[in-house]
Motif scaffolding. Sequence first.
Motif, PDB file in Angstrom:
ATOM      1  N   GLY A 164     -44.383 -21.704   8.619  1.00 54.22           N
ATOM      2  CA  GLY A 164     -44.613 -20.305   8.928  1.00 54.22           C
ATOM      3  C   GLY A 164     -45.728 -19.772   8.036  1.00 54.22           C
ATOM      4  O   GLY A 164     -46.593 -20.517   7.589  1.00 54.22           O
ATOM      5  N   ARG A 165     -45.709 -18.513   7.781  1.00 50.28           N
ATOM      6  CA  ARG A 165     -46.743 -17.905   6.927  1.00 50.28           C
ATOM      7  C   ARG A 165     -46.535 -18.349   5.480  1.00 50.28           C
ATOM      8  O   ARG A 165     -45.410 -18.451   4.993  1.00 50.28           O
ATOM      9  N   ASP A 166     -47.634 -18.622   4.793  1.00 50.00           N
ATOM     10  CA  ASP A 166     -47.590 -19.019   3.389  1.00 50.00           C
ATOM     11  C   ASP A 166     -47.474 -17.768   2.524  1.00 50.00           C
ATOM     12  O   ASP A 166     -48.407 -16.975   2.430  1.00 50.00           O
ATOM     13  N   TYR A 167     -46.311 -17.604   1.880  1.00 49.51           N
ATOM     14  CA  TYR A 167     -46.084 -16.435   1.039  1.00 49.51           C
ATOM     15  C   TYR A 167     -46.188 -16.757  -0.451  1.00 49.51           C
ATOM     16  O   TYR A 167     -45.731 -15.979  -1.291  1.00 49.51           O
ATOM     17  N   GLY A 168     -46.834 -17.860  -0.772  1.00 51.60           N
ATOM     18  CA  GLY A 168     -46.970 -18.224  -2.181  1.00 51.60           C
ATOM     19  C   GLY A 168     -47.696 -17.183  -3.001  1.00 51.60           C
ATOM     20  O   GLY A 168     -47.465 -17.056  -4.208  1.00 51.60           O
ATOM     21  N   PHE A 169     -48.586 -16.399  -2.362  1.00 52.09           N
ATOM     22  CA  PHE A 169     -49.374 -15.392  -3.086  1.00 52.09           C
ATOM     23  C   PHE A 169     -48.522 -14.249  -3.625  1.00 52.09           C
ATOM     24  O   PHE A 169     -48.966 -13.498  -4.488  1.00 52.09           O
ATOM     25  N   LEU A 170     -47.293 -14.100  -3.121  1.00 51.34           N
ATOM     26  CA  LEU A 170     -46.404 -13.057  -3.638  1.00 51.34           C
ATOM     27  C   LEU A 170     -45.827 -13.430  -4.998  1.00 51.34           C
ATOM     28  O   LEU A 170     -45.317 -12.559  -5.716  1.00 51.34           O
ATOM     29  N   PHE A 171     -45.912 -14.708  -5.345  1.00 51.40           N
ATOM     30  CA  PHE A 171     -45.212 -15.217  -6.522  1.00 51.40           C
ATOM     31  C   PHE A 171     -46.191 -15.881  -7.488  1.00 51.40           C
ATOM     32  O   PHE A 171     -47.356 -16.097  -7.179  1.00 51.40           O
ATOM     33  N   GLN A 172     -45.661 -16.200  -8.676  1.00 49.66           N
ATOM     34  CA  GLN A 172     -46.370 -17.010  -9.649  1.00 49.66           C
ATOM     35  C   GLN A 172     -45.500 -18.223  -9.975  1.00 49.66           C
ATOM     36  O   GLN A 172     -44.309 -18.259  -9.635  1.00 49.66           O
ATOM     37  N   ASP A 173     -46.094 -19.210 -10.643  1.00 55.98           N
ATOM     38  CA  ASP A 173     -45.352 -20.443 -10.922  1.00 55.98           C
ATOM     39  C   ASP A 173     -44.046 -20.178 -11.665  1.00 55.98           C
ATOM     40  O   ASP A 173     -43.052 -20.874 -11.462  1.00 55.98           O
ATOM     41  N   GLY A 174     -44.037 -19.157 -12.519  1.00 54.50           N
ATOM     42  CA  GLY A 174     -42.835 -18.854 -13.287  1.00 54.50           C
ATOM     43  C   GLY A 174     -41.693 -18.308 -12.451  1.00 54.50           C
ATOM     44  O   GLY A 174     -40.561 -18.175 -12.938  1.00 54.50           O
ATOM     45  N   ASP A 175     -41.958 -17.995 -11.182  1.00 53.03           N
ATOM     46  CA  ASP A 175     -40.921 -17.470 -10.301  1.00 53.03           C
ATOM     47  C   ASP A 175     -40.135 -18.578  -9.604  1.00 53.03           C
ATOM     48  O   ASP A 175     -39.205 -18.298  -8.850  1.00 53.03           O
ATOM     49  N   LEU A 176     -40.517 -19.818  -9.836  1.00 50.68           N
ATOM     50  CA  LEU A 176     -39.801 -20.938  -9.228  1.00 50.68           C
ATOM     51  C   LEU A 176     -38.446 -21.094  -9.887  1.00 50.68           C
ATOM     52  O   LEU A 176     -38.332 -21.171 -11.111  1.00 50.68           O
ATOM     53  N   THR A 177     -37.399 -21.130  -9.069  1.00 48.62           N
ATOM     54  CA  THR A 177     -36.045 -21.243  -9.594  1.00 48.62           C
ATOM     55  C   THR A 177     -35.190 -22.045  -8.623  1.00 48.62           C
ATOM     56  O   THR A 177     -35.691 -22.584  -7.625  1.00 48.62           O
ATOM     57  N   ARG A 178     -33.906 -22.130  -8.913  1.00 47.79           N
ATOM     58  CA  ARG A 178     -32.953 -22.805  -8.027  1.00 47.79           C
ATOM     59  C   ARG A 178     -31.862 -21.825  -7.639  1.00 47.79           C
ATOM     60  O   ARG A 178     -31.386 -21.055  -8.458  1.00 47.79           O
ATOM     61  N   ARG A 179     -31.491 -21.860  -6.383  1.00 45.70           N
ATOM     62  CA  ARG A 179     -30.425 -21.001  -5.884  1.00 45.70           C
ATOM     63  C   ARG A 179     -29.529 -21.790  -4.937  1.00 45.70           C
ATOM     64  O   ARG A 179     -30.005 -22.633  -4.177  1.00 45.70           O
ATOM     65  N   LYS A 180     -28.244 -21.493  -4.990  1.00 45.35           N
ATOM     66  CA  LYS A 180     -27.329 -22.105  -4.025  1.00 45.35           C
ATOM     67  C   LYS A 180     -27.732 -21.694  -2.622  1.00 45.35           C
ATOM     68  O   LYS A 180     -28.135 -20.555  -2.386  1.00 45.35           O
ATOM     69  N   SER A 181     -27.638 -22.625  -1.691  1.00 48.11           N
ATOM     70  CA  SER A 181     -28.103 -22.380  -0.326  1.00 48.11           C
ATOM     71  C   SER A 181     -26.992 -22.628   0.684  1.00 48.11           C
ATOM     72  O   SER A 181     -26.192 -23.571   0.545  1.00 48.11           O
ATOM     73  N   GLU A 182     -26.960 -21.760   1.700  1.00 47.42           N
ATOM     74  CA  GLU A 182     -25.990 -21.951   2.779  1.00 47.42           C
ATOM     75  C   GLU A 182     -26.311 -23.196   3.591  1.00 47.42           C
ATOM     76  O   GLU A 182     -25.477 -23.678   4.361  1.00 47.42           O
ATOM     77  N   SER A 183     -27.527 -23.719   3.442  1.00 52.37           N
ATOM     78  CA  SER A 183     -27.937 -24.901   4.196  1.00 52.37           C
ATOM     79  C   SER A 183     -27.431 -26.196   3.576  1.00 52.37           C
ATOM     80  O   SER A 183     -27.590 -27.267   4.164  1.00 52.37           O
ATOM     81  N   ILE A 184     -26.841 -26.111   2.410  1.00 48.58           N
ATOM     82  CA  ILE A 184     -26.439 -27.313   1.685  1.00 48.58           C
ATOM     83  C   ILE A 184     -24.936 -27.548   1.827  1.00 48.58           C
ATOM     84  O   ILE A 184     -24.135 -26.627   1.644  1.00 48.58           O
ATOM     85  N   ASP A 185     -24.566 -28.770   2.142  1.00 51.86           N
ATOM     86  CA  ASP A 185     -23.158 -29.163   2.210  1.00 51.86           C
ATOM     87  C   ASP A 185     -22.740 -29.616   0.810  1.00 51.86           C
ATOM     88  O   ASP A 185     -22.846 -30.793   0.454  1.00 51.86           O
ATOM     89  N   TYR A 186     -22.269 -28.669   0.010  1.00 56.48           N
ATOM     90  CA  TYR A 186     -21.927 -28.980  -1.379  1.00 56.48           C
ATOM     91  C   TYR A 186     -20.723 -29.908  -1.487  1.00 56.48           C
ATOM     92  O   TYR A 186     -20.590 -30.662  -2.456  1.00 56.48           O
ATOM     93  N   GLU A 187     -19.835 -29.851  -0.502  1.00 55.22           N
ATOM     94  CA  GLU A 187     -18.687 -30.767  -0.516  1.00 55.22           C
ATOM     95  C   GLU A 187     -19.150 -32.208  -0.448  1.00 55.22           C
ATOM     96  O   GLU A 187     -18.569 -33.094  -1.087  1.00 55.22           O
TER      97      GLU A 187
END
Length: 428
Positions: A22-45
């Motif tokens: 889709g559209r590249d939204y990297g310009f909204l962020f800086q490298d320091g904004d990279l993080t990890r978040r739990k995702s509904e797309s992941i089967d944690y079980e």
Amino acid sequence: MGTSIELCLGNVSLSYAKNHMGRDYGFLFQDGDLTRRKSESIDYEYYEEHPEEKQELDKFEETFARTLSRVIPRLNLLGYTLDLARSEYEFLVSESLELSNDIEELKKEYLTFEEFCNLACRYPLSELKSEYVEYDTENRDIISQGRFAEDLAEFDRLPWRDNSDLYWSEASYFSEKVCILSAELMLQVFALNDENSQVEVTWEFGPIVHAGWVQRDEFKGGVLQKQKILIATEGTSDARIIRRALDVLRPDVTDFFNFVDVDERHPFWGTGNLVKFAEGLLRIDVLNQVLFVFDNDAEGVDAFHKLKKLNPPANMRAMLLPDLEEFKEFSTVGPEGVNVSDINGRAVAIECYLDLNIEQYPAPQITWSNFKKDINAWHGALDYKESYSKYFYSQTDEMLRSGNYDASKLLKVIDTLIQEAGLVTPIV
């Protein structure tokens, strides 16, 4: 099936794509904004049952995240302003009228832009519910609309858009009906509600990379090279001081700016050479965005007006260091002895915006050096200006941020520069 990627503000989706970036939204962020978040797309079980594969979660959960208040300055620099949001909204209204074949639709009184903003900002986004309402729930449509079920008359006055009724929660209904502008401009609209300032803008890309639809190296924080602005100053000291002030005091936008020669000998020292540099760029139709910064002294004002007469294109702009109240009554010395003078436009160089209260030196003073006949003004310079510069460089970043060092005038410089940079328009 497939994998989606969304740009979200809180639980509200602003942009959606499936099986591609889709559209590249990297310009909204800086490298320091990279993080990890739990995702509904992941089967944690699954990963609990297969602990040997848990290292994959590091990449699967990758997300860019940044509060809305820290995104807005970046949008302003790129021209995604509230005025542009108004223009896009009014275009949607006119387009809806033009495309409609429904008599009732033609009679509809669409929301004004102000009314649209009021509707979008009626409730803090952090309050919107995102829990999924099951399809077999009685009165599911109404329940999914949440508090907005009371505002249907206003939603009906929004300009037509090819959207669906596939919503499943209060937040998704709001997103489907209200987020009709481009994502960047919806962010500007939502920023009108101060309670949204600390809501996070997120771009969760880990799942689509993990699924193999997009390569990881496609997702980078920071502005593209074509979005950067070249700052050209009269001398090396101007560039070094402004560069450091941006890095320390306005880090959220510092990646937008490149400087001509910060570390080496300046290639076009002085106002005359800076104007010649501008003339050279005009001759070769340079496509880069360039902002020329002149001192607010007699020579700088003269050069600024000369450059303006060249009628630079929209991708090139000139500015003077700003007039300040602090410079209206400043100690000066010249042929008529010691006086108190207004030095704005006559003797203000970048060093004047530094902290001038150094104990081992006398009160700051300008010495008038020569009279510029062509502009009918005296030109002057700050005494001991190199010492003020050394004192500035000796401060730690924390001292500059904490207030132990008086950076108030310097902040006015870089905020003026950022505002002027936002008016530079790239050549498409």
